[in-house]
Design a protein around this motif. Sequence first.
Motif, PDB file in Angstrom:
ATOM      1  N   LEU A 111      -1.282  -3.756  21.024  1.00 47.32           N
ATOM      2  CA  LEU A 111      -1.395  -4.015  19.593  1.00 47.32           C
ATOM      3  C   LEU A 111      -2.778  -4.551  19.259  1.00 47.32           C
ATOM      4  CD1 LEU A 111       1.171  -5.693  17.245  1.00 47.32           C
ATOM      5  CD2 LEU A 111      -1.185  -6.471  17.229  1.00 47.32           C
ATOM      6  N   LEU A 112      -3.410  -3.924  18.248  1.00 46.22           N
ATOM      7  CA  LEU A 112      -4.710  -4.377  17.755  1.00 46.22           C
ATOM      8  C   LEU A 112      -4.624  -4.556  16.251  1.00 46.22           C
ATOM      9  CD1 LEU A 112      -7.717  -4.997  18.010  1.00 46.22           C
ATOM     10  CD2 LEU A 112      -8.170  -2.536  17.961  1.00 46.22           C
ATOM     11  N   ASN A 113      -4.880  -5.793  15.796  1.00 44.02           N
ATOM     12  CA  ASN A 113      -4.793  -6.116  14.374  1.00 44.02           C
ATOM     13  C   ASN A 113      -6.174  -6.472  13.846  1.00 44.02           C
ATOM     14  OD1 ASN A 113      -4.337  -7.209  11.835  1.00 44.02           O
ATOM     15  ND2 ASN A 113      -2.489  -8.309  12.432  1.00 44.02           N
ATOM     16  N   LEU A 114      -6.718  -5.558  13.013  1.00 40.35           N
ATOM     17  CA  LEU A 114      -8.032  -5.757  12.405  1.00 40.35           C
ATOM     18  C   LEU A 114      -7.933  -5.829  10.885  1.00 40.35           C
ATOM     19  CD1 LEU A 114     -10.035  -3.286  14.657  1.00 40.35           C
ATOM     20  CD2 LEU A 114     -10.548  -5.723  14.432  1.00 40.35           C
ATOM     21  N   ASN A 115      -6.794  -6.201  10.378  1.00 45.76           N
ATOM     22  CA  ASN A 115      -6.600  -6.283   8.927  1.00 45.76           C
ATOM     23  C   ASN A 115      -7.592  -7.258   8.284  1.00 45.76           C
ATOM     24  OD1 ASN A 115      -4.431  -4.543   9.100  1.00 45.76           O
ATOM     25  ND2 ASN A 115      -2.876  -6.154   9.028  1.00 45.76           N
ATOM     26  N   ASN A 116      -7.925  -6.981   7.028  1.00 43.07           N
ATOM     27  CA  ASN A 116      -8.761  -7.886   6.226  1.00 43.07           C
ATOM     28  C   ASN A 116     -10.098  -8.196   6.891  1.00 43.07           C
ATOM     29  OD1 ASN A 116      -5.700  -8.826   5.530  1.00 43.07           O
ATOM     30  ND2 ASN A 116      -7.025  -8.952   3.729  1.00 43.07           N
ATOM     31  N   ASN A 117     -10.847  -7.129   7.161  1.00 44.40           N
ATOM     32  CA  ASN A 117     -12.203  -7.275   7.659  1.00 44.40           C
ATOM     33  C   ASN A 117     -13.138  -6.400   6.827  1.00 44.40           C
ATOM     34  OD1 ASN A 117     -12.565  -9.082  10.164  1.00 44.40           O
ATOM     35  ND2 ASN A 117     -10.650  -8.012  10.617  1.00 44.40           N
ATOM     36  N   GLN A 118     -14.301  -6.076   7.362  1.00 43.93           N
ATOM     37  CA  GLN A 118     -15.306  -5.328   6.600  1.00 43.93           C
ATOM     38  C   GLN A 118     -15.788  -4.091   7.356  1.00 43.93           C
ATOM     39  OE1 GLN A 118     -18.391  -8.142   5.421  1.00 43.93           O
ATOM     40  NE2 GLN A 118     -16.858  -9.705   4.946  1.00 43.93           N
ATOM     41  N   LEU A 119     -14.914  -3.490   8.128  1.00 44.12           N
ATOM     42  CA  LEU A 119     -15.283  -2.308   8.896  1.00 44.12           C
ATOM     43  C   LEU A 119     -15.488  -1.105   7.986  1.00 44.12           C
ATOM     44  CD1 LEU A 119     -12.820  -2.677  11.897  1.00 44.12           C
ATOM     45  CD2 LEU A 119     -15.309  -2.673  12.064  1.00 44.12           C
ATOM     46  N   THR A 120     -16.580  -0.400   8.197  1.00 41.85           N
ATOM     47  CA  THR A 120     -16.836   0.840   7.455  1.00 41.85           C
ATOM     48  C   THR A 120     -16.630   2.065   8.343  1.00 41.85           C
ATOM     49  OG1 THR A 120     -19.201   0.733   8.000  1.00 41.85           O
ATOM     50  CG2 THR A 120     -18.489  -0.271   5.924  1.00 41.85           C
ATOM     51  N   GLU A 121     -16.560   1.851   9.644  1.00 41.72           N
ATOM     52  CA  GLU A 121     -16.319   2.954  10.569  1.00 41.72           C
ATOM     53  C   GLU A 121     -15.738   2.418  11.867  1.00 41.72           C
ATOM     54  OE1 GLU A 121     -20.002   4.826  11.506  1.00 41.72           O
ATOM     55  OE2 GLU A 121     -20.900   3.036  12.381  1.00 41.72           O
ATOM     56  N   LEU A 122     -15.149   3.326  12.629  1.00 38.88           N
ATOM     57  CA  LEU A 122     -14.652   3.019  13.962  1.00 38.88           C
ATOM     58  C   LEU A 122     -15.454   3.826  14.971  1.00 38.88           C
ATOM     59  CD1 LEU A 122     -10.773   3.128  13.411  1.00 38.88           C
ATOM     60  CD2 LEU A 122     -12.223   1.106  13.576  1.00 38.88           C
ATOM     61  N   PRO A 123     -15.769   3.245  16.121  1.00 38.29           N
ATOM     62  CA  PRO A 123     -16.540   3.993  17.119  1.00 38.29           C
ATOM     63  C   PRO A 123     -15.664   5.021  17.831  1.00 38.29           C
ATOM     64  CG  PRO A 123     -15.913   1.855  18.005  1.00 38.29           C
ATOM     65  CD  PRO A 123     -15.463   1.871  16.573  1.00 38.29           C
ATOM     66  N   GLN A 124     -16.293   6.046  18.379  1.00 32.46           N
ATOM     67  CA  GLN A 124     -15.559   7.052  19.143  1.00 32.46           C
ATOM     68  C   GLN A 124     -14.872   6.429  20.351  1.00 32.46           C
ATOM     69  OE1 GLN A 124     -18.426  10.082  20.127  1.00 32.46           O
ATOM     70  NE2 GLN A 124     -18.674  10.744  17.995  1.00 32.46           N
ATOM     71  N   GLU A 125     -15.428   5.308  20.834  1.00 33.03           N
ATOM     72  CA  GLU A 125     -14.880   4.657  22.028  1.00 33.03           C
ATOM     73  C   GLU A 125     -13.466   4.115  21.825  1.00 33.03           C
ATOM     74  OE1 GLU A 125     -17.837   4.138  20.765  1.00 33.03           O
ATOM     75  OE2 GLU A 125     -19.232   4.807  22.337  1.00 33.03           O
ATOM     76  N   VAL A 126     -12.955   4.172  20.599  1.00 40.31           N
ATOM     77  CA  VAL A 126     -11.597   3.702  20.355  1.00 40.31           C
ATOM     78  C   VAL A 126     -10.602   4.498  21.190  1.00 40.31           C
ATOM     79  CG1 VAL A 126     -11.119   5.247  18.401  1.00 40.31           C
ATOM     80  CG2 VAL A 126     -10.013   3.001  18.506  1.00 40.31           C
TER      81      VAL A 126
END
Length: 347
Positions: A111-126
Amino acid sequence: MAERLLIGALKSGKNTKIVTLNGKKMTKMPSTLGKLPRLKTLDLQNNLIPKVCPEISALTQLTVLNLGNNLLEEVPEEMKYLTSLKTLHLFGNRICRIAPGACDGLQNLILLNLNNNQLTELPQEVNRLKSLTCLNINYNQLTSIPRELCFLEDLSELHLNYNQLICIPEEIKFLKKLQKLFLVRNNIEVLPEGICDLKKLRILDIAGNIIQIFPPRFQDLKLREFYCEENPLILMQPFAAKHQENIWSLKEITSRFVLNQLAEENPFLMNAIEHYPEVRSIISGGKNCAICGKFFLTVWLECVQFVPPSKNWKISKNLQLVPLRILLCSYKCFNQRDPNLFGISQE
């Protein structure tokens, strides 16, 4: 102050399994955490921590890390050392980037919770988060998601509400275990046809987007819940239109001939096409007509078929008919269509 808060844990010896320092107004992570190599759970949420301390790399047995509601600006590279981590909460920070290498060691993360942040993109490494089953990225600023995300074979929940997404990659069809997909309040205009291949999908929420029509086979999804309120869905408002003639370019005529001959497994063309990668690339975008079944390339008539939602779906209020996108190859087929199939006005 932070160091003193760990004195009790350190007195217990290196076998300490749980440390909770929730809401202690800490402005940094205590470096003495490195002296607790057998720590399993670390809860530091609701503090004022701006970055992760290097000593965290010693916590190779850590399974739960909660850094929610702090001041982090990135998912740091040090995360790659937490090879036993299963649950990672980073909600409510200021995260705008994921450092290169941060995902490398998180092979057991569920489980990864990144709610309520300022991400504009996700890296391919996901795509290195091989064990991930639940991903929460609500309330960020994502405009797209990388196709690599769609190769997380165990992912069953994907939460992308309140972002700025304009499309979903066709590769979503590879998320064979996906059961819940939330896309509320984005800017999505079209759902990919690949979404219809998600046989385990049970909850789909696309409320508050700008979707007008759904892909073919959409009604075959085995959903239990489907919400689409506040989308400008096409309504059944038929009107007369004047008949037009089919005018095709030479490229379209040739492409149709090749596509249909390949569909009939013409041995000469099947052998020849292997030597022309450019031609293969062009015809890879071919589609087939919903009426005659023949293939075409770029010239089609976009139609809509209205079908009732499945009786097994729990649906949005007032959703009586689901508009499905249907493509026809010619006006000839359009004139032979079912009376429940309508052309779409371009006005």
